[in-house]
Design an enzyme around this catalytic site. Structure first.
Site, mmCIF file in Angstrom:
data_model
loop_
_atom_site.group_PDB
_atom_site.id
_atom_site.type_symbol
_atom_site.label_atom_id
_atom_site.label_comp_id
_atom_site.label_asym_id
_atom_site.label_seq_id
_atom_site.Cartn_x
_atom_site.Cartn_y
_atom_site.Cartn_z
ATOM 1 N N ARG A 1 27.107 -5.716 -37.126
ATOM 2 C CA ARG A 1 27.223 -4.259 -37.055
ATOM 3 C C ARG A 1 28.573 -3.925 -36.442
ATOM 4 O O ARG A 1 29.028 -4.603 -35.508
ATOM 5 C CB ARG A 1 26.100 -3.641 -36.200
ATOM 6 C CG ARG A 1 24.733 -3.567 -36.883
ATOM 7 C CD ARG A 1 24.693 -2.596 -38.068
ATOM 8 N NE ARG A 1 23.397 -2.557 -38.728
ATOM 9 C CZ ARG A 1 23.058 -3.280 -39.786
ATOM 10 N NH1 ARG A 1 23.912 -4.131 -40.320
ATOM 11 N NH2 ARG A 1 21.860 -3.152 -40.332
ATOM 12 N N GLU B 1 31.755 3.241 -40.358
ATOM 13 C CA GLU B 1 31.578 2.954 -41.786
ATOM 14 C C GLU B 1 30.811 4.029 -42.554
ATOM 15 O O GLU B 1 30.962 4.131 -43.771
ATOM 16 C CB GLU B 1 30.933 1.579 -41.996
ATOM 17 C CG GLU B 1 29.493 1.463 -41.546
ATOM 18 C CD GLU B 1 28.892 0.088 -41.887
ATOM 19 O OE1 GLU B 1 29.484 -0.930 -41.518
ATOM 20 O OE2 GLU B 1 27.832 0.063 -42.522
ATOM 21 N N HIS C 1 30.358 -3.719 -46.348
ATOM 22 C CA HIS C 1 28.937 -3.976 -46.092
ATOM 23 C C HIS C 1 28.245 -4.560 -47.332
ATOM 24 O O HIS C 1 27.254 -4.022 -47.822
ATOM 25 C CB HIS C 1 28.226 -2.689 -45.639
ATOM 26 C CG HIS C 1 27.075 -2.981 -44.702
ATOM 27 N ND1 HIS C 1 26.883 -2.323 -43.524
ATOM 28 C CD2 HIS C 1 26.064 -3.876 -44.779
ATOM 29 C CE1 HIS C 1 25.805 -2.786 -42.914
ATOM 30 N NE2 HIS C 1 25.290 -3.739 -43.670
HETATM 31 P P1 NAI Z 1 17.446 -11.766 -35.941
HETATM 32 O O1 NAI Z 1 16.659 -10.748 -35.187
HETATM 33 O O2 NAI Z 1 16.707 -12.835 -36.689
HETATM 34 O O3 NAI Z 1 18.444 -12.527 -34.920
HETATM 35 C C1 NAI Z 1 19.266 -11.870 -34.009
HETATM 36 C C2 NAI Z 1 19.470 -12.837 -32.841
HETATM 37 O O4 NAI Z 1 20.465 -12.297 -31.979
HETATM 38 C C3 NAI Z 1 18.205 -13.034 -32.001
HETATM 39 O O5 NAI Z 1 17.911 -14.418 -31.905
HETATM 40 C C4 NAI Z 1 18.593 -12.443 -30.641
HETATM 41 O O6 NAI Z 1 17.974 -13.119 -29.555
HETATM 42 C C5 NAI Z 1 20.090 -12.635 -30.634
HETATM 43 N N1 NAI Z 1 20.837 -11.802 -29.712
HETATM 44 C C6 NAI Z 1 20.622 -10.508 -29.361
HETATM 45 N N2 NAI Z 1 21.570 -10.112 -28.486
HETATM 46 C C7 NAI Z 1 22.397 -11.183 -28.290
HETATM 47 C C8 NAI Z 1 23.559 -11.381 -27.509
HETATM 48 N N3 NAI Z 1 24.099 -10.411 -26.740
HETATM 49 N N4 NAI Z 1 24.142 -12.601 -27.528
HETATM 50 C C9 NAI Z 1 23.639 -13.605 -28.276
HETATM 51 N N5 NAI Z 1 22.532 -13.456 -29.053
HETATM 52 C C10 NAI Z 1 21.933 -12.249 -29.062
HETATM 53 O O7 NAI Z 1 18.401 -10.974 -36.889
HETATM 54 P P2 NAI Z 1 19.095 -11.468 -38.247
HETATM 55 O O8 NAI Z 1 18.171 -11.250 -39.386
HETATM 56 O O9 NAI Z 1 19.671 -12.805 -38.035
HETATM 57 O O10 NAI Z 1 20.260 -10.377 -38.406
HETATM 58 C C11 NAI Z 1 21.304 -10.264 -37.463
HETATM 59 C C12 NAI Z 1 22.060 -8.986 -37.708
HETATM 60 O O11 NAI Z 1 22.747 -9.062 -38.959
HETATM 61 C C13 NAI Z 1 21.156 -7.737 -37.879
HETATM 62 O O12 NAI Z 1 20.838 -7.175 -36.627
HETATM 63 C C14 NAI Z 1 22.023 -6.814 -38.698
HETATM 64 O O13 NAI Z 1 22.730 -5.978 -37.827
HETATM 65 C C15 NAI Z 1 22.990 -7.751 -39.420
HETATM 66 N N6 NAI Z 1 22.826 -7.720 -40.876
HETATM 67 C C16 NAI Z 1 23.923 -7.443 -41.656
HETATM 68 C C17 NAI Z 1 23.828 -7.403 -43.036
HETATM 69 C C18 NAI Z 1 25.020 -7.149 -43.899
HETATM 70 O O14 NAI Z 1 24.858 -6.921 -45.118
HETATM 71 N N7 NAI Z 1 26.232 -7.160 -43.385
HETATM 72 C C19 NAI Z 1 22.532 -7.629 -43.691
HETATM 73 C C20 NAI Z 1 21.457 -7.965 -42.798
HETATM 74 C C21 NAI Z 1 21.611 -7.986 -41.438
#
Ligand code: NAI
Length: 334
Positions: free
Chosen positions: A235, A264, A296
């Site tokens: 993000r 964005e 994105h």
């Molecule tokens: P997820 O919920 O499976 O994993 C996120 C991880 O980040 C969790 O393990 C959490 O403990 C960890 N985390 C939270 N704060 C942290 C910090 N300060 N330092 C280190 N780790 C931290 O989420 P997922 O599915 O892996 O997605 C991650 C992000 O990717 C989403 O939140 C979304 O913003 C982004 N995303 C982007 C897309 C795109 O098209 N560019 C598409 C889908 C998701």
């Protein structure tokens, strides 16, 4: 049962209409994003709204949805920082998302950005089209043997770690939840500040939360190795754009790949090729030869869109029928 889609693009229509053959919902596709300017136009009788990353579901918008009898807000994405969940709860509106439609799609895009920046294939493509086969300025570095720092090892971060291990990189990670399976695959967990200090390449895979806002700014950048490469497919608000621009100017950051950007909503998913863009930060970023911006698109694969449509319609049906036992729990936010 009727679902109104916001920020709808032709590909949303294609995948949702195809999947709807199994459901028979009444689907209505609106191009505009959802916000206070349009919420009032939703007709009574709409059971659910389906929204995307840049629709803004603030408390006042949610109050209007409740007044119209909307029962479900379905996010056709994983992140949910754009919805005021407390307000939805207060008005008794259920909120769902697609927690894992294709982590590989996003992880592979992060790798594509990294390889493009490192091996300068974007420049080579343009050069060769002009019959310029010179190699000067195209030198990259091997990923093999480099140290990659992964911030957040949830679904996408884990997929990214596995790819980088396959390249022969040392993978350091920071996440409050340590994955035993990643550890046994060779990932070493360290505190955030140690990861960013050691890494040659940093990739962000954590969500945007109030605590993570501007995780990368001048303070954290100053502790990184000079010449680090930074990739952000998570993000925009995770990085302070202006401070990152300063780090690019001094060379502290050697390369930046971003699929997401703080401002964005005003830009992405639109063809602005005939417009004057007033956002000087994105213009500055685009002007750097060592910055790659994509709009994105990390999620944008056939597999991901098919899974988004299937999961969204299934969850909405179950929520509307109040039959939630079968739903993966992290699909339901409220
Ligand atoms: P997820 O919920 O499976 O994993 C996120 C991880 O980040 C969790 O393990 C959490 O403990 C960890 N985390 C939270 N704060 C942290 C910090 N300060 N330092 C280190 N780790 C931290 O989420 P997922 O599915 O892996 O997605 C991650 C992000 O990717 C989403 O939140 C979304 O913003 C982004 N995303 C982007 C897309 C795109 O098209 N560019 C598409 C889908 C998701």
């Amino acid at each position: 049962m009727k679902i109104v889609f916001f920020s709808a693009k032709p590909y949303d229509r294609e995948f949702f209409e195809s999947c709807n053959k199994h459901y028979d919902f009444e689907l209505e596709f609106w191009e505009t994003h959802l916000g206070p300017h349009i919420a009032d136009a939703i007709k009574v009788g709409t059971d659910a709204v389906c929204v995307f990353v840049n629709d803004k579901l603030t408390a006042d918008v949610i109050a209007i949805l409740a007044q119209k009898g909307v029962k479900v807000i379905a996010l056709r994405c994983a992140g949910f920082n754009n919805v005021e969940l407390d307000a939805a709860k207060q008005y008794g509106i259920r909120v769902c998302r697609v927690p894992a439609y294709s982590p590989q799609a996003v992880a592979e895009h992060a790798v594509a950005m990294l390889l493009t920046l490192n091996r300068k294939t974007h420049k080579a493509y343009n050069r060769v089209r002009e019959q310029n086969f010179s190699l000067s300025g195209l030198m990259g570095f091997n990923l093999f043997g480099k140290t990659v720092g992964v911030i957040g090892t949830g679904k996408i971060g884990a997929a990214f770690c596995k790819i980088m291990l396959g390249f022969g990189c040392t993978v350091l990670a920071s996440d409050p939840f340590v994955s035993k399976s990643l550890q046994s695959a060779g990932v070493k967990y360290l505190p955030f500040h140690e990861v960013i200090k050691e890494a040659d390449i940093i990739s962000l895979h954590c969500p945007l939360t109030p605590e993570n806002h501007y995780l990368i700014g001048s303070n954290s950048l100053s502790t990184m190795k000079k010449g680090v490469t930074l990739i952000n497919t998570s993000r925009g608000g995770l990085i302070n754009t202006r401070e990152v621009i300063e780090a690019l100017k001094t060379g502290q950051l050697a390369a930046l790949g971003i699929d997401v950007y703080e401002q964005e909503e005003q830009l992405f998913f639109k063809d602005l090729s005939g417009s004057i863009i007033g956002d000087d930060d994105i213009q500055r970023l685009i002007s750097f030869p060592n910055v790659l911006v994509t709009g994105h698109q990390a999620f944008f694969t056939q597999e991901a869109l098919a899974e988004i449509a299937a999961s969204t319609l299934k969850t909405v049906k179950m929520l509307l029928e109040d039959n939630v036992e079968e739903i993966v729990s992290d699909a339901i936010l409220v």
